[in-house]
Design a protein around this motif. Structure first.
Motif, mmCIF file in Angstrom:
data_model
loop_
_atom_site.group_PDB
_atom_site.id
_atom_site.type_symbol
_atom_site.label_atom_id
_atom_site.label_comp_id
_atom_site.label_asym_id
_atom_site.label_seq_id
_atom_site.Cartn_x
_atom_site.Cartn_y
_atom_site.Cartn_z
ATOM 1 N N LEU A 74 0.861 -1.176 0.000
ATOM 2 C CA LEU A 74 0.000 0.000 0.000
ATOM 3 C C LEU A 74 0.898 1.227 0.000
ATOM 4 O O LEU A 74 1.797 1.339 0.832
ATOM 5 C CB LEU A 74 -0.905 0.011 1.235
ATOM 6 N N GLU A 91 -8.778 1.972 8.750
ATOM 7 C CA GLU A 91 -9.171 2.330 7.388
ATOM 8 C C GLU A 91 -10.686 2.255 7.352
ATOM 9 O O GLU A 91 -11.257 1.186 7.531
ATOM 10 C CB GLU A 91 -8.550 1.329 6.401
ATOM 11 N N LYS A 128 -3.909 6.848 -3.803
ATOM 12 C CA LYS A 128 -3.765 5.682 -2.933
ATOM 13 C C LYS A 128 -3.675 4.490 -3.873
ATOM 14 O O LYS A 128 -4.581 4.276 -4.687
ATOM 15 C CB LYS A 128 -4.966 5.546 -2.007
ATOM 16 N N SER A 130 2.182 -0.529 8.132
ATOM 17 C CA SER A 130 1.049 -1.178 8.790
ATOM 18 C C SER A 130 -0.164 -0.261 8.687
ATOM 19 O O SER A 130 -0.017 0.958 8.691
ATOM 20 C CB SER A 130 1.336 -1.421 10.281
ATOM 21 N N THR A 131 -1.326 -0.860 8.624
ATOM 22 C CA THR A 131 -2.570 -0.099 8.610
ATOM 23 C C THR A 131 -3.336 -0.447 9.876
ATOM 24 O O THR A 131 -3.650 -1.610 10.109
ATOM 25 C CB THR A 131 -3.409 -0.441 7.360
ATOM 26 N N TYR A 132 -3.624 0.566 10.691
ATOM 27 C CA TYR A 132 -4.336 0.348 11.938
ATOM 28 C C TYR A 132 -5.797 0.752 11.846
ATOM 29 O O TYR A 132 -6.618 0.288 12.624
ATOM 30 C CB TYR A 132 -3.646 1.112 13.076
ATOM 31 N N ALA A 161 3.111 2.377 3.088
ATOM 32 C CA ALA A 161 2.538 2.090 4.407
ATOM 33 C C ALA A 161 3.146 0.796 4.935
ATOM 34 O O ALA A 161 3.178 -0.207 4.229
ATOM 35 C CB ALA A 161 1.022 1.958 4.307
ATOM 36 N N ARG A 173 -2.315 0.221 -4.528
ATOM 37 C CA ARG A 173 -1.884 -1.082 -4.000
ATOM 38 C C ARG A 173 -1.257 -1.864 -5.139
ATOM 39 O O ARG A 173 -1.859 -2.016 -6.199
ATOM 40 C CB ARG A 173 -3.064 -1.876 -3.455
#
Length: 166
Positions: A81, A157, A121, A153-155, A151, A123
């Motif tokens: 990402l 979304e 954004k 880590s994504t915490y 990114a 991926r």
């Protein structure tokens, strides 16, 4: 605003009139849009037809734009990402950059204030695929530069909250 950019900018619609039940309903649908009208009715203390009418009105008013599945990028083979800031020579270049929406790697396109003109954004499967996407962007006339942020880590979304701003 020029004739060239009129079609790029979105017009803001006035906020919809929402009561507490509408906002609760929207929160429940945002958590799980597969809930039946009967289940939603029990949670809201409304009949299923009343819930159906509210959902229908919220769709007509443009509050509910779509029912979508939230997909896992890593399980689809796109674990990387990244957010790409794009600098351009003019607003007219935005029109050309909107063609990037056809690429499956591009999830979001925003015009922004600050040092960049646009924010993407994206991926991709790996850094090589990200580099290939950047090469495509670099080939657009009027493009000045990019800054990419990967990114780790994504915490969190999520979409907008239906809770009122009081």
């Amino acid at each position: 605003m020029t004739k060239d950019t009129n079609h790029v900018r979105q017009r803001l619609a006035p906020p919809a009139r929402l009561d507490d039940k509408d906002r609760t309903l929207l929160g429940l649908l945002a958590e799980d849009s597969t809930r039946s009208y009967a289940e939603l009715g029990k949670l809201l203390h409304l009949s299923p037809p009343a819930v159906h009418e509210r959902v229908k009105r919220l769709r007509q008013d443009g509050v509910i734009k779509a029912n979508i599945a939230v997909l896992d990028g890593a399980r689809l083979g796109r674990p990387l990402l990244a957010f790409v800031h794009i600098d351009t020579t003019s607003w007219a270049v935005t029109r050309q950059l909107l063609a990037l929406k056809e690429l499956p790697e591009v999830e979001e396109i925003h015009t922004v204030t600050g040092e960049s003109a646009m924010l993407l954004k994206v991926r991709t499967r790996d850094t090589q695929a990200l580099e290939e996407l950047l090469e495509r962007i670099h080939s657009i006339e009027g493009f000045k530069g990019t800054r990419s942020y990967i990114a780790l880590s994504t915490y969190l979304e999520r979409g907008p909250s239906p809770v009122a701003d009081d």
